[in-house]
Design an enzyme around this catalytic site. Structure first.
Site, PDB file in Angstrom:
ATOM      1  CD  GLU A 128     -10.431 -11.223  -6.462  1.00 23.28           C
ATOM      2  OE1 GLU A 128     -11.505 -10.648  -6.278  1.00 23.28           O
ATOM      3  OE2 GLU A 128     -10.154 -12.316  -5.954  1.00 23.28           O
ATOM      4  CE  LYS A 154      -5.804  -4.097 -10.354  1.00 26.73           C
ATOM      5  NZ  LYS A 154      -4.519  -3.634 -10.905  1.00 26.73           N
TER       6      LYS A 154
HETATM    7  P1  NAP Z   1       1.065  -3.917  -3.653  1.00 33.50           P
HETATM    8  O1  NAP Z   1       2.229  -4.586  -3.004  1.00 33.50           O
HETATM    9  O2  NAP Z   1      -0.119  -3.595  -2.830  1.00 33.50           O
HETATM   10  O3  NAP Z   1       1.609  -2.569  -4.330  1.00 33.50           O
HETATM   11  C1  NAP Z   1       0.722  -1.590  -4.808  1.00 33.50           C
HETATM   12  C2  NAP Z   1       1.507  -0.356  -5.218  1.00 33.50           C
HETATM   13  O4  NAP Z   1       0.586   0.667  -5.630  1.00 33.50           O
HETATM   14  C3  NAP Z   1       2.361   0.256  -4.079  1.00 33.50           C
HETATM   15  O5  NAP Z   1       3.566   0.735  -4.608  1.00 33.50           O
HETATM   16  C4  NAP Z   1       1.490   1.422  -3.619  1.00 33.50           C
HETATM   17  O6  NAP Z   1       2.211   2.469  -2.995  1.00 33.50           O
HETATM   18  C5  NAP Z   1       0.939   1.888  -4.963  1.00 33.50           C
HETATM   19  N1  NAP Z   1      -0.221   2.773  -4.839  1.00 33.50           N
HETATM   20  C6  NAP Z   1      -1.363   2.555  -4.142  1.00 33.50           C
HETATM   21  N2  NAP Z   1      -2.184   3.608  -4.249  1.00 33.50           N
HETATM   22  C7  NAP Z   1      -1.544   4.528  -5.017  1.00 33.50           C
HETATM   23  C8  NAP Z   1      -1.860   5.829  -5.471  1.00 33.50           C
HETATM   24  N3  NAP Z   1      -3.011   6.434  -5.150  1.00 33.50           N
HETATM   25  N4  NAP Z   1      -0.964   6.496  -6.238  1.00 33.50           N
HETATM   26  C9  NAP Z   1       0.213   5.922  -6.551  1.00 33.50           C
HETATM   27  N5  NAP Z   1       0.583   4.683  -6.151  1.00 33.50           N
HETATM   28  C10 NAP Z   1      -0.286   4.000  -5.379  1.00 33.50           C
HETATM   29  O7  NAP Z   1       0.544  -4.773  -4.885  1.00 33.50           O
HETATM   30  P2  NAP Z   1       1.297  -5.915  -5.731  1.00 33.50           P
HETATM   31  O8  NAP Z   1       0.980  -7.234  -5.122  1.00 33.50           O
HETATM   32  O9  NAP Z   1       2.696  -5.508  -5.982  1.00 33.50           O
HETATM   33  O10 NAP Z   1       0.464  -5.864  -7.082  1.00 33.50           O
HETATM   34  C11 NAP Z   1       0.862  -5.023  -8.167  1.00 33.50           C
HETATM   35  C12 NAP Z   1      -0.313  -4.827  -9.093  1.00 33.50           C
HETATM   36  O11 NAP Z   1      -0.748  -6.081  -9.610  1.00 33.50           O
HETATM   37  C13 NAP Z   1      -1.550  -4.205  -8.453  1.00 33.50           C
HETATM   38  O12 NAP Z   1      -2.164  -3.396  -9.436  1.00 33.50           O
HETATM   39  C14 NAP Z   1      -2.439  -5.402  -8.132  1.00 33.50           C
HETATM   40  O13 NAP Z   1      -3.784  -5.002  -8.084  1.00 33.50           O
HETATM   41  C15 NAP Z   1      -2.127  -6.297  -9.318  1.00 33.50           C
HETATM   42  N6  NAP Z   1      -2.261  -7.737  -9.093  1.00 33.50           N
HETATM   43  C16 NAP Z   1      -1.612  -8.317  -8.051  1.00 33.50           C
HETATM   44  C17 NAP Z   1      -1.691  -9.698  -7.892  1.00 33.50           C
HETATM   45  C18 NAP Z   1      -0.981 -10.384  -6.763  1.00 33.50           C
HETATM   46  O14 NAP Z   1      -1.315 -11.544  -6.485  1.00 33.50           O
HETATM   47  N7  NAP Z   1       0.020  -9.775  -6.145  1.00 33.50           N
HETATM   48  C19 NAP Z   1      -2.433 -10.466  -8.810  1.00 33.50           C
HETATM   49  C20 NAP Z   1      -3.043  -9.810  -9.874  1.00 33.50           C
HETATM   50  C21 NAP Z   1      -2.940  -8.448 -10.020  1.00 33.50           C
HETATM   51  P3  NAP Z   1       2.505   2.470  -1.400  1.00 33.50           P
HETATM   52  O15 NAP Z   1       3.731   1.622  -1.211  1.00 33.50           O
HETATM   53  O16 NAP Z   1       2.728   3.897  -1.134  1.00 33.50           O
HETATM   54  O17 NAP Z   1       1.300   1.894  -0.723  1.00 33.50           O
HETATM   55  O1  G4F Z   2      -4.846 -13.046   0.111  1.00 35.09           O
HETATM   56  P1  G4F Z   2      -6.140 -12.435  -0.275  1.00 35.09           P
HETATM   57  O2  G4F Z   2      -6.538 -11.192   0.436  1.00 35.09           O
HETATM   58  O3  G4F Z   2      -6.073 -12.231  -1.849  1.00 35.09           O
HETATM   59  P2  G4F Z   2      -7.201 -12.022  -2.979  1.00 35.09           P
HETATM   60  O4  G4F Z   2      -8.442 -11.493  -2.414  1.00 35.09           O
HETATM   61  O5  G4F Z   2      -7.276 -13.288  -3.750  1.00 35.09           O
HETATM   62  O6  G4F Z   2      -6.532 -10.860  -3.862  1.00 35.09           O
HETATM   63  C1  G4F Z   2      -5.166 -10.925  -4.256  1.00 35.09           C
HETATM   64  O7  G4F Z   2      -5.056 -11.642  -5.459  1.00 35.09           O
HETATM   65  C2  G4F Z   2      -5.722 -11.041  -6.583  1.00 35.09           C
HETATM   66  C3  G4F Z   2      -5.514 -11.979  -7.770  1.00 35.09           C
HETATM   67  O8  G4F Z   2      -6.492 -12.967  -7.756  1.00 35.09           O
HETATM   68  C4  G4F Z   2      -5.132  -9.673  -6.817  1.00 35.09           C
HETATM   69  F1  G4F Z   2      -5.729  -9.092  -7.892  1.00 35.09           F
HETATM   70  C5  G4F Z   2      -5.307  -8.817  -5.596  1.00 35.09           C
HETATM   71  O9  G4F Z   2      -4.661  -7.546  -5.811  1.00 35.09           O
HETATM   72  C6  G4F Z   2      -4.651  -9.501  -4.415  1.00 35.09           C
HETATM   73  O10 G4F Z   2      -3.263  -9.535  -4.640  1.00 35.09           O
HETATM   74  O11 G4F Z   2      -7.328 -13.490  -0.064  1.00 35.09           O
HETATM   75  C7  G4F Z   2      -7.278 -14.779  -0.643  1.00 35.09           C
HETATM   76  C8  G4F Z   2      -8.449 -15.601  -0.103  1.00 35.09           C
HETATM   77  C9  G4F Z   2      -9.804 -14.884  -0.168  1.00 35.09           C
HETATM   78  O12 G4F Z   2     -10.791 -15.788  -0.587  1.00 35.09           O
HETATM   79  C10 G4F Z   2     -10.070 -14.470   1.273  1.00 35.09           C
HETATM   80  O13 G4F Z   2     -11.430 -14.361   1.624  1.00 35.09           O
HETATM   81  O14 G4F Z   2      -8.213 -15.870   1.287  1.00 35.09           O
HETATM   82  C11 G4F Z   2      -9.416 -15.647   1.988  1.00 35.09           C
HETATM   83  N1  G4F Z   2      -9.110 -15.357   3.390  1.00 35.09           N
HETATM   84  C12 G4F Z   2      -9.508 -16.128   4.452  1.00 35.09           C
HETATM   85  N2  G4F Z   2      -9.109 -15.559   5.590  1.00 35.09           N
HETATM   86  C13 G4F Z   2      -8.466 -14.287   3.855  1.00 35.09           C
HETATM   87  C14 G4F Z   2      -8.458 -14.409   5.259  1.00 35.09           C
HETATM   88  N3  G4F Z   2      -7.876 -13.252   3.216  1.00 35.09           N
HETATM   89  C15 G4F Z   2      -7.258 -12.323   3.974  1.00 35.09           C
HETATM   90  N4  G4F Z   2      -6.635 -11.303   3.349  1.00 35.09           N
HETATM   91  N5  G4F Z   2      -7.247 -12.379   5.350  1.00 35.09           N
HETATM   92  C16 G4F Z   2      -7.844 -13.404   6.042  1.00 35.09           C
HETATM   93  O15 G4F Z   2      -7.822 -13.451   7.266  1.00 35.09           O
END
Ligand code: NAP
Ligand code: G4F
Length: 351
Positions: A128, A154
């Site tokens: 992002e 971020k």
């Molecule tokens: P996730 O499933 O949303 O998990 C987020 C974690 O952060 C959960 O354990 C949540 O706790 C905790 N958290 C939220 N607010 C907090 C607070 N105030 N204090 C302490 N803990 C808190 O996210 P994820 O997909 O595993 O992603 C992990 C990390 O990678 C995140 O930093 C995300 O932004 C980053 N990231 C994710 C992706 C992706 O595609 N998944 C890509 C790039 C970067 P609760 O369970 O209590 O809500």
């Molecule tokens: O699944 P999304 O919400 O993921 P997004 O915004 O790409 O973010 C995720 O990936 C990031 C890495 O690139 C992480 F850093 C972040 O923490 C998170 O894990 O949306 C993906 C795409 C967007 O363009 C959104 O506008 O899907 C499009 N979309 C279309 N309809 C939707 C929807 N997204 C969501 N969540 N819900 C919809 O109904």
């Protein structure tokens, strides 16, 4: 005795998979969780590792709780995954995004600097960061142009990580991970929203699916593979930053078409586009170039788009079918209002 690791955000998708991966490598795994009115350990239970984790209460808004977590766990490595991670919510709660997702990184880095600057630090950076306006594969050299409160928080975390590396000599690294998904993904993210809806519609539990920007393109990989890259990044001789991706991108429309086909449905009969799911700004294209990770970490993705969608839809189909037959298992559906209503209706039909 193996090494010790502290994972912030262990209750999230990546935290749970990383904990499993590190346990298999003989680590002592500590994880922080924040106080909620209803505890949320379903992912750790689903992976059958809950009993093997040392849990420590801590909130990213509270520096003293992070200091305590470091003192208790005395980790060799900290994986900072906790964040408010949903881009959509960051537009509704922009100050929270800055406090939690941005300043939270500084709170962890400061605690490391004070308690033990020898601790290695992984920051969960994101694709992002690149924001809008790109049309070609994105690498460590591509400039950042964040397009949401989440991404700008971020970006701050990305730079704080580099500043503590360059200014204080801390082994601090950024993994710039592109979207990665799994059956443990939260239901608000588009992949799981779609896999769950396809499953419900196929089983006659739901009629429609409303989405936002379906022309948007993402580089979707498989989360269990991505957590391995986090570990590899901290095992290198020098701290550095790496893009982790699949080098492929697909539209949300392609995703929905594939997911509905796996469930035996024609998506066009069920899917609508609604304004309420459009974001004030959206990133229309994300595709990563993971050449550096392949060259230096030896990391490569194996599960690609089609297989990923199949894994997710089949698991959601199986969950709804098993639950309807009375089987009970760790699952997030009961936590979501709409899913909970369907589950309650199922229970009433059983009586
Ligand atoms: P996730 O499933 O949303 O998990 C987020 C974690 O952060 C959960 O354990 C949540 O706790 C905790 N958290 C939220 N607010 C907090 C607070 N105030 N204090 C302490 N803990 C808190 O996210 P994820 O997909 O595993 O992603 C992990 C990390 O990678 C995140 O930093 C995300 O932004 C980053 N990231 C994710 C992706 C992706 O595609 N998944 C890509 C790039 C970067 P609760 O369970 O209590 O809500
Ligand atoms: O699944 P999304 O919400 O993921 P997004 O915004 O790409 O973010 C995720 O990936 C990031 C890495 O690139 C992480 F850093 C972040 O923490 C998170 O894990 O949306 C993906 C795409 C967007 O363009 C959104 O506008 O899907 C499009 N979309 C279309 N309809 C939707 C929807 N997204 C969501 N969540 N819900 C919809 O109904």
């Amino acid at each position: 005795m193996g090494k010790s690791a502290l994972i912030t955000g262990i209750t999230g998708q990546d935290g749970a998979y990383l904990a499993k991966f590190l346990l298999e490598k003989d680590y002592q795994v500590y994880g922080t969780f924040r106080r909620l009115s209803t505890p949320n350990f379903w992912r750790l239970q689903y992976l059958d590792i809950f009993d093997r984790i040392h849990l420590i209460p801590a909130d990213l808004l509270d520096a003293s709780s992070i200091i305590s977590a470091l003192k208790i766990s005395q980790p060799d490595e900290v994986y900072h995954l906790a964040a408010q991670s949903f881009v959509g919510t960051s537009f509704e709660q922009p100050v929270g995004a800055g406090e939690i997702t941005g300043l939270g990184v500084t709170r962890v880095m400061e605690a490391i600097r004070e308690i033990n600057p020898g601790i290695k630090f992984y920051q969960a950076s994101t694709s992002e960061l690149y924001g809008q306006g790109n049309t070609e594969s994105l690498s460590e050299q591509t400039p950042f142009r964040p397009s949401s409160p989440y991404a700008s928080a971020k970006l701050y975390g990305y730079w704080i990580t580099r500043i503590y590396r360059e200014g204080y000599g801390i082994f601090a690294c950024n993994g710039i991970l592109f979207n990665h998904e799994s059956p443990l993904r939260g239901m608000e993210f588009v992949t799981r929203k779609i896999s769950n809806a396809a499953a419900k519609i196929a089983l006659g539990l739901e009629k429609k699916l409303a989405l936002g920007n379906i022309e948007s393109k993402r580089d979707w990989g498989y989360a269990p593979e991505y957590v391995e890259s986090m570990w590899l990044i901290l095992q290198q001789e020098k701290p550095d930053d790496y893009v982790i991706a699949t080098n492929e991108s697909h539209t949300v429309k392609e995703l929905v078409e594939k997911a509905f086909a796996v469930a035996g449905l024609d998506w066009e009969k069920y899917v609508t586009v609604e304004e309420r799911f459009l974001r004030p700004l959206d990133v229309n294209f994300l595709q990563g170039d993971y050449a550096k990770a392949k060259r230096e970490l030896g990391w490569e993705p194996k599960v690609k788009f089609n297989e990923l969608v199949e894994i997710m839809v089949k698991e959601d189909l199986s969950r709804w079918q098993r639950w309807s037959k009375g089987e009970r298992f760790p699952w997030d559906a009961p936590n979501y209002p709409n899913e909970n209503k369907i589950l309650s209706r199922m229970l009433k039909l059983d009586r």
